[in-house]
Design a protein around this motif. Structure first.
Motif, short mmCIF file in Angstrom:
data_model
loop_
_atom_site.label_atom_id
_atom_site.label_comp_id
_atom_site.label_asym_id
_atom_site.label_seq_id
_atom_site.Cartn_x
_atom_site.Cartn_y
_atom_site.Cartn_z
N ARG A 29 -17.10 -53.38 -34.73
CA ARG A 29 -17.38 -53.99 -33.43
C ARG A 29 -17.94 -52.94 -32.49
O ARG A 29 -18.06 -51.77 -32.83
CB ARG A 29 -16.10 -54.60 -32.85
N TYR A 36 -10.67 -49.65 -30.15
CA TYR A 36 -9.73 -50.78 -30.16
C TYR A 36 -8.30 -50.32 -30.43
O TYR A 36 -7.36 -50.90 -29.91
CB TYR A 36 -10.16 -51.84 -31.16
N LEU A 49 -6.13 -57.73 -29.35
CA LEU A 49 -6.62 -58.81 -30.21
C LEU A 49 -7.66 -59.64 -29.48
O LEU A 49 -8.70 -59.99 -30.04
CB LEU A 49 -5.46 -59.70 -30.66
N LEU A 50 -7.41 -59.93 -28.22
CA LEU A 50 -8.39 -60.69 -27.44
C LEU A 50 -9.69 -59.91 -27.29
O LEU A 50 -10.78 -60.49 -27.35
CB LEU A 50 -7.81 -61.04 -26.07
N LEU A 53 -11.56 -60.12 -30.64
CA LEU A 53 -12.14 -61.45 -30.86
C LEU A 53 -13.31 -61.74 -29.93
O LEU A 53 -14.24 -62.46 -30.30
CB LEU A 53 -11.06 -62.51 -30.68
#
Length: 61
Positions: A29, A36, A49-50, A53
């Protein structure tokens, strides 16, 4: 409410492992795995996690 040392260590371990798994999930990502991972450590794994995503994949050059 005071947690017992073993309970605290278990909770801390689960928190760290969740952040580590989110770092692995975010490897491809925009922020990368380390971004992250540290974001999940500083904020919470739920917010990490948000972020994973909601982020876009890296563009290939």
């Amino acid at each position: 409410m005071v947690l017992e040392p073993m309970t605290f260590a278990l909770a801390l371990g689960v928190y760290f492992i969740a952040a580590l798994l989110l770092g692995l999930a975010g490897r491809r990502r925009k922020l990368g795995g380390w971004g992250y991972f540290f974001g999940s450590l500083l904020l919470t794994p739920v917010l990490g996690l948000l972020l994973v995503l909601a982020s876009d994949p890296r563009r290939r050059e």
